[in-house]
Design a protein around this motif. Structure first.
Motif, mmCIF file in Angstrom:
data_model
loop_
_atom_site.group_PDB
_atom_site.id
_atom_site.type_symbol
_atom_site.label_atom_id
_atom_site.label_comp_id
_atom_site.label_asym_id
_atom_site.label_seq_id
_atom_site.Cartn_x
_atom_site.Cartn_y
_atom_site.Cartn_z
ATOM 1 N N TYR A 12 -13.824 5.029 -12.670
ATOM 2 C CA TYR A 12 -12.939 4.833 -11.509
ATOM 3 C C TYR A 12 -11.644 4.222 -12.019
ATOM 4 C CZ TYR A 12 -11.513 3.270 -6.820
ATOM 5 O OH TYR A 12 -10.848 3.059 -5.630
ATOM 6 N N ILE A 13 -10.612 5.043 -12.126
ATOM 7 C CA ILE A 13 -9.346 4.614 -12.714
ATOM 8 C C ILE A 13 -8.198 5.024 -11.798
ATOM 9 C CG2 ILE A 13 -7.773 4.847 -14.684
ATOM 10 C CD1 ILE A 13 -10.199 5.368 -16.445
ATOM 11 N N ASP A 14 -7.369 4.063 -11.449
ATOM 12 C CA ASP A 14 -6.182 4.288 -10.618
ATOM 13 C C ASP A 14 -6.539 4.955 -9.290
ATOM 14 O OD1 ASP A 14 -3.525 3.909 -10.129
ATOM 15 O OD2 ASP A 14 -2.819 5.633 -11.279
ATOM 16 N N GLY A 15 -7.667 4.551 -8.718
ATOM 17 C CA GLY A 15 -8.069 5.059 -7.414
ATOM 18 C C GLY A 15 -8.713 6.427 -7.432
ATOM 19 N N ARG A 16 -9.019 6.950 -8.622
ATOM 20 C CA ARG A 16 -9.607 8.292 -8.723
ATOM 21 C C ARG A 16 -10.834 8.253 -9.627
ATOM 22 N NH1 ARG A 16 -4.147 9.115 -9.463
ATOM 23 N NH2 ARG A 16 -4.441 9.274 -11.718
ATOM 24 N N ARG A 17 -11.768 9.154 -9.352
ATOM 25 C CA ARG A 17 -12.924 9.347 -10.223
ATOM 26 C C ARG A 17 -12.527 10.282 -11.356
ATOM 27 N NH1 ARG A 17 -16.948 5.563 -9.599
ATOM 28 N NH2 ARG A 17 -17.344 5.200 -7.385
ATOM 29 N N THR A 18 -12.982 9.938 -12.558
ATOM 30 C CA THR A 18 -12.618 10.740 -13.716
ATOM 31 C C THR A 18 -13.710 10.653 -14.765
ATOM 32 O OG1 THR A 18 -10.928 11.061 -15.437
ATOM 33 C CG2 THR A 18 -11.373 8.804 -14.763
ATOM 34 N N GLY A 19 -13.831 11.680 -15.572
ATOM 35 C CA GLY A 19 -14.785 11.660 -16.663
ATOM 36 C C GLY A 19 -14.236 10.892 -17.850
ATOM 37 N N GLU A 61 3.930 -3.591 -9.610
ATOM 38 C CA GLU A 61 4.725 -2.782 -8.689
ATOM 39 C C GLU A 61 4.080 -2.587 -7.327
ATOM 40 O OE1 GLU A 61 5.368 0.921 -10.693
ATOM 41 O OE2 GLU A 61 5.870 -0.065 -12.607
ATOM 42 N N GLY A 62 2.776 -2.811 -7.224
ATOM 43 C CA GLY A 62 2.065 -2.499 -5.990
ATOM 44 C C GLY A 62 2.102 -3.621 -4.974
ATOM 45 N N PRO A 63 1.520 -3.388 -3.817
ATOM 46 C CA PRO A 63 1.582 -4.372 -2.737
ATOM 47 C C PRO A 63 0.548 -5.483 -2.820
ATOM 48 C CG PRO A 63 0.434 -2.400 -1.994
ATOM 49 C CD PRO A 63 0.921 -2.102 -3.389
ATOM 50 N N TRP A 64 -0.527 -5.281 -3.562
ATOM 51 C CA TRP A 64 -1.677 -6.185 -3.472
ATOM 52 C C TRP A 64 -1.330 -7.654 -3.749
ATOM 53 C CZ3 TRP A 64 -6.008 -5.919 -1.038
ATOM 54 C CH2 TRP A 64 -7.069 -6.771 -1.352
ATOM 55 N N ILE A 199 -19.187 0.305 -6.916
ATOM 56 C CA ILE A 199 -18.172 -0.546 -6.282
ATOM 57 C C ILE A 199 -16.891 0.237 -6.019
ATOM 58 C CG2 ILE A 199 -16.772 -2.642 -6.572
ATOM 59 C CD1 ILE A 199 -19.078 -3.802 -8.238
ATOM 60 N N GLY A 200 -16.622 1.268 -6.829
ATOM 61 C CA GLY A 200 -15.456 2.112 -6.581
ATOM 62 C C GLY A 200 -15.512 2.783 -5.225
ATOM 63 N N ASP A 201 -16.698 3.183 -4.797
ATOM 64 C CA ASP A 201 -16.850 3.765 -3.457
ATOM 65 C C ASP A 201 -16.503 2.749 -2.382
ATOM 66 O OD1 ASP A 201 -17.763 6.004 -4.727
ATOM 67 O OD2 ASP A 201 -19.700 6.080 -3.714
ATOM 68 N N PHE A 202 -16.920 1.512 -2.574
ATOM 69 C CA PHE A 202 -16.633 0.465 -1.592
ATOM 70 C C PHE A 202 -15.132 0.177 -1.523
ATOM 71 C CE2 PHE A 202 -20.937 -1.196 -3.236
ATOM 72 C CZ PHE A 202 -21.628 -0.267 -2.461
ATOM 73 N N ALA A 203 -14.480 0.218 -2.681
ATOM 74 C CA ALA A 203 -13.033 -0.007 -2.712
ATOM 75 C C ALA A 203 -12.297 1.103 -1.967
ATOM 76 C CB ALA A 203 -12.555 -0.087 -4.161
ATOM 77 N N ASP A 204 -12.715 2.345 -2.177
ATOM 78 C CA ASP A 204 -12.095 3.466 -1.462
ATOM 79 C C ASP A 204 -12.292 3.332 0.041
ATOM 80 O OD1 ASP A 204 -11.065 4.713 -3.682
ATOM 81 O OD2 ASP A 204 -12.749 6.098 -3.926
ATOM 82 N N ALA A 205 -13.509 3.031 0.445
ATOM 83 C CA ALA A 205 -13.811 2.939 1.879
ATOM 84 C C ALA A 205 -13.009 1.835 2.548
ATOM 85 C CB ALA A 205 -15.310 2.702 2.082
ATOM 86 N N ALA A 206 -12.694 0.764 1.799
ATOM 87 C CA ALA A 206 -11.964 -0.370 2.362
ATOM 88 C C ALA A 206 -10.456 -0.185 2.338
ATOM 89 C CB ALA A 206 -12.328 -1.642 1.605
ATOM 90 N N PRO A 209 -5.707 -0.657 -2.526
ATOM 91 C CA PRO A 209 -4.670 0.148 -3.179
ATOM 92 C C PRO A 209 -5.096 0.638 -4.558
ATOM 93 C CG PRO A 209 -3.700 -1.803 -2.174
ATOM 94 C CD PRO A 209 -5.190 -1.967 -2.080
ATOM 95 N N ALA A 210 -4.662 1.829 -4.905
ATOM 96 C CA ALA A 210 -5.019 2.434 -6.186
ATOM 97 C C ALA A 210 -4.598 1.543 -7.343
ATOM 98 C CB ALA A 210 -4.364 3.804 -6.311
ATOM 99 N N GLY A 211 -5.472 1.431 -8.328
ATOM 100 C CA GLY A 211 -5.173 0.676 -9.535
ATOM 101 C C GLY A 211 -5.523 -0.787 -9.475
#
Length: 492
Positions: A12-19, A61-64, A199-206, A209-211
């Protein structure tokens, strides 16, 4: 084989699933059956760098980090709600990858970290002093200076977790890092990555912000990339003291802040007037909870010589009644060790104990009829001297030692005669005497007569000496992920 679960087991990198880019996947095995339950992509240093760079962008750079604490708390509460909705899935995964018995999987392994998350969002963050005014100060010839003290997010955090309590330990790092406004890269232990990847799924559902949160896998190479990367500001590590020293050294050249939660060899002191029933239950729990795979478990029982034999007899009988087997079986009360390598380590230390002259009271072998899985019988040594290897080395397995003492002073001396200082306990009808002993024990937490901070999010968890640096849980954990800034101005 592909993962048997409904969620993605990719990175789970930058808000996306990746191999991952590793040539071979990580095989996740059920320690009770030795069967492969999932395949997880392996991370290369390049994958880890990509995750660190994503976290750096999200922080810079992000809002978090610039969101109000109440806004971040709302996101954390949405994460908690999604976790609660999927608790049965978390429990099933924990039993399969970590080998927890169901009672443990449903409580400390999964429900408790969700409770900690809610506590952070509902209690700690609203009451925390994010900004505090400084009293005006008069400096002759300069004027009146006044201002505010600000608590600000530390930056990009590398969160490296351990295999024994995969979801719990990961969340004890993710919760304060996110609450503080940090961005993070989480790397779970290679043997138990599934719950952390979820936990990446929980972050997406909530709507995180990406990253802000990135999750990678891997072992030594991935960990080294995190502990040495110049874009990482803070490293939080849970694991052995041996690896903790390496992490500390690797972080030193770039002067990263380091939080370490390491090993323990905690003393359970039973005075002559102590409640033997309670003390035996405590010692039994220290030996058998998660097959002894817990850094703060009470594995050294120090007992007054007048009740030594009775305690050994009672504890031996209690250990004989423990049902060892597959955690999927509801009758099981103790499951396996996490791996074959860990079982080998425990068996070698048991052999050392016998060679050094300790008396093997019970256990010490592999359970009959369990030909698959990494099982060891609950084991107890008596006639132990505190200088013996088995009294000083963390087994991380279902083995306890009993050491006699004559006086309170001797008991405290033995308890403190250890490279570790994570936890401890005192059993006595004289609570003032027990409190006095607790105050002299060099450990991060001491329980009196079974009272325990346990899983209370208001407690501070961490150790003295080689048990680590810093504290976790609640406001104490949050504080580790914050910098203090003074903003002042002259009043003319």
């Amino acid at each position: 084989m592909a993962t048997a679960y409904s969620f993605s087991s990719q990175l789970y990198i930058d808000g996306r699933r990746t191999g991952g880019r590793a040539d071979s996947p990580i095989l996740v095995r059920n320690p009770a059956t030795e069967e492969t339950v999932a395949e997880v992509p392996g991370s290369t240093p390049l994958d880890v760098r990509q995750a660190v760079e994503a976290a750096r962008r999200a922080f810079d750079e992000g809002p978090w980090p610039r969101m109000r604490p109440a806004e971040r708390a709302a996101v954390l509460l949405r994460m908690a709600e999604e976790m609660e909705r999927r608790l049965p899935e978390l429990v099933a995964v924990n039993m399969a990858e970590a080998g927890s018995v169901r009672a443990l999987a449903e409580t400390l392994q999964t429900r408790v970290p969700v409770n900690h998350l809610r506590d952070m969002a509902e209690r700690v963050m609203p009451a925390f002093a994010w900004e505090r005014p400084m009293d005006p100060t008069i400096a002759p010839g300069i004027g009146i200076s006044q201002g505010v003290l600000r608590r600000e997010a530390f930056g990009v955090c590398a969160l490296i977790s351990a295999c024994n309590f995969p979801f719990f330990l990961s969340m004890m790092k993710v919760i304060p890092a996110l609450a503080a406004g940090c961005a993070a890269v989480l790397k779970p232990a290679p043997s138990t990555p599934l719950e952390s990847l979820l936990i990446g799924d929980f972050a997406d559902a909530a709507g995180l912000p990406a990253g802000v949160l990135n999750i990678v896998t891997g072992d030594v190479d991935a960990g080294h990339e995190l502990t040495t990367h110049p874009m990482v500001d803070l490293v939080s590590f849970t694991g052995s003291d041996t690896v903790g020293r390496l992490v500390y050294a690797q972080a030193a050249p770039t002067l990263k802040k380091v939080v370490l939660e390491l090993g323990g060899k905690s003393a359970n002191i039973v005075r002559a007037d102590g409640d033997l029933d309670g003390a035996v239950r405590s010692a039994l729990s220290g030996i058998t909870t998660h097959a002894g795979q817990g850094c703060s478990l009470l594995t050294r029982t120090l007992v007054h010589e007048s009740v030594h034999d009775e305690l050994v007899d009672r504890l031996s009988a209690a250990l004989a009644a423990v049902r060892v087997g597959d955690p999927a079986d509801a009758a099981t009360t103790m499951g396996p060790l996490i791996s074959e390598a860990q079982r080998d380590k425990v068996e070698k230390l048991i052999q050392v104990g016998e060679e050094e002259g300790a008396r093997l009271v019970c256990g010490g072998r592999r359970p009959a009829g369990l030909d698959r899985g990494y099982f060891v019988e609950p084991t107890l040594f008596a006639s132990v001297d505190n200088d013996m290897t088995i009294a000083r080395t963390e087994f991380f397995g279902p083995v306890g030692v009993v050491i006699p003492f004559r006086t309170d002073e001797e008991a405290v001396r033995i308890a403190n005669d250890s490279p570790y200082g994570l936890a401890g306990a005192v059993w006595s009808a004289d609570t003032l005497a027990a409190y006095d002993m607790a105050s002299r024990i060099r450990a991060g937490g001491v329980a009196i007569n079974g009272g325990s901070a346990g899983v209370n999010p208001r407690a501070a968890f961490g150790g003295y000496k080689q048990s680590g640096l810093g504290r976790e849980w609640g406001e104490f954990g949050l504080d580790e992920y914050l910098q203090t800034k003074t903003v002042s101005w002259a009043a003319r």
